[in-house]
Design an enzyme around this catalytic site. Structure first.
Site, PDB file in Angstrom:
ATOM      1  CG  LEU A  58      -1.753  -0.949   1.642  1.00  0.00           C
ATOM      2  CD1 LEU A  58      -2.914  -1.046   2.316  1.00  0.00           C
ATOM      3  CD2 LEU A  58      -3.197  -1.156   0.229  1.00  0.00           C
ATOM      4  CG  ASP A  59      -0.453   4.548  -2.443  1.00  0.00           C
ATOM      5  OD1 ASP A  59      -0.826   5.232  -1.781  1.00  0.00           O
ATOM      6  OD2 ASP A  59      -1.048   5.101  -3.556  1.00  0.00           O
ATOM      7  CE  LYS A  60       5.185   9.559   3.668  1.00  0.00           C
ATOM      8  NZ  LYS A  60       5.720  11.047   3.668  1.00  0.00           N
ATOM      9  CB  THR A  62      -2.929   3.777  -0.010  1.00  0.00           C
ATOM     10  OG1 THR A  62      -3.060   4.574  -0.681  1.00  0.00           O
ATOM     11  CG2 THR A  62      -3.983   2.556   0.276  1.00  0.00           C
ATOM     12  NE  ARG A 144      -2.969   7.014  -3.735  1.00  0.00           N
ATOM     13  CZ  ARG A 144      -3.880   7.612  -2.767  1.00  0.00           C
ATOM     14  NH1 ARG A 144      -4.193   8.923  -3.202  1.00  0.00           N
ATOM     15  NH2 ARG A 144      -3.499   7.496  -2.000  1.00  0.00           N
TER      16      ARG A 144
END
Length: 193
Positions: A58-60, A62, A144
């Site tokens: 999960l990106d920063k 999210t 996204r």
């Protein structure tokens, strides 16, 4: 399907695989260590007697359900797009998508860099500024990029389920061990392909 035996006796696993559910908050990167000194998801886990790895990322910015395990077979089953394990997200967007945008997301669309998404399950929540999106692949920053492809900006993004396992009431920043039954839920809810 191999059988391993010692002195004629079937060998048994010495310990059960470890599977942990973490409610990842925003602001943490999904990596073991970060050369830039940012907080990592490992900062949220307890000291363990073995190494566990995150299943997917999960990106920063999210938040949501992130699974850790020492079971490489489970990790492969959850991340391989051909396994069709569902991942469900709740996304808040800057404006209500029109019918054409929803249909494009449902059919699958070009998200740039020569990548096309598979069809997604989309439903509007409340006033239409929040969407529930279910996919069965995990391209880099996919949700996204899907939103950007239909002219929407993401305000917030949270993964709320993997397979048949839901994030539920687990507080942000907290973790818990999954029972064998809950581990099995991770592989439920697959699409037929």
């Amino acid at each position: 399907h191999d059988r391993i035996s010692v002195d004629g006796q079937a060998a048994k696993a010495t310990r059960q695989p470890l599977v942990i559910a973490l409610h990842k908050p925003t602001g943490y990167v999904t990596t073991r260590t970060d050369p830039q000194g940012r907080k990592t998801v490992y900062d949220l886990l307890p000291k363990l007697d073995r190494f566990v790895f995150p299943v997917g990322r999960l990106d920063k910015e999210t938040s949501g359900l992130l699974i850790f395990t020492d079971d490489h077979r489970l990790g492969e089953a959850l991340t391989n797009p051909e396994a069709h394990v569902l991942k469900t997200y709740e996304v808040a967007v800057d404006r209500r998508p029109d019918a054409a945008a929803i249909e494009s997301l449902r059919r699958g669309l070009d998200i740039g860099k020569g990548e096309r998404t598979r069809p997604a399950i989309i439903s509007e929540l409340g006033d239409g500024l929040r969407l529930k999106i279910t996919i069965h692949e995990g391209k880099n920053r996919q949700i996204r990029r899907m939103m950007a492809a239909v002219g929407l900006s993401v305000v917030s993004l949270r993964r709320i389920g993997i397979g048949g396992l839901e994030l539920g009431p687990l507080p942000s920043g907290e973790h818990r061990l999954l029972s064998p039954a809950e581990r099995n839920l991770l592989l439920r809810g697959r699409t037929s392909g």
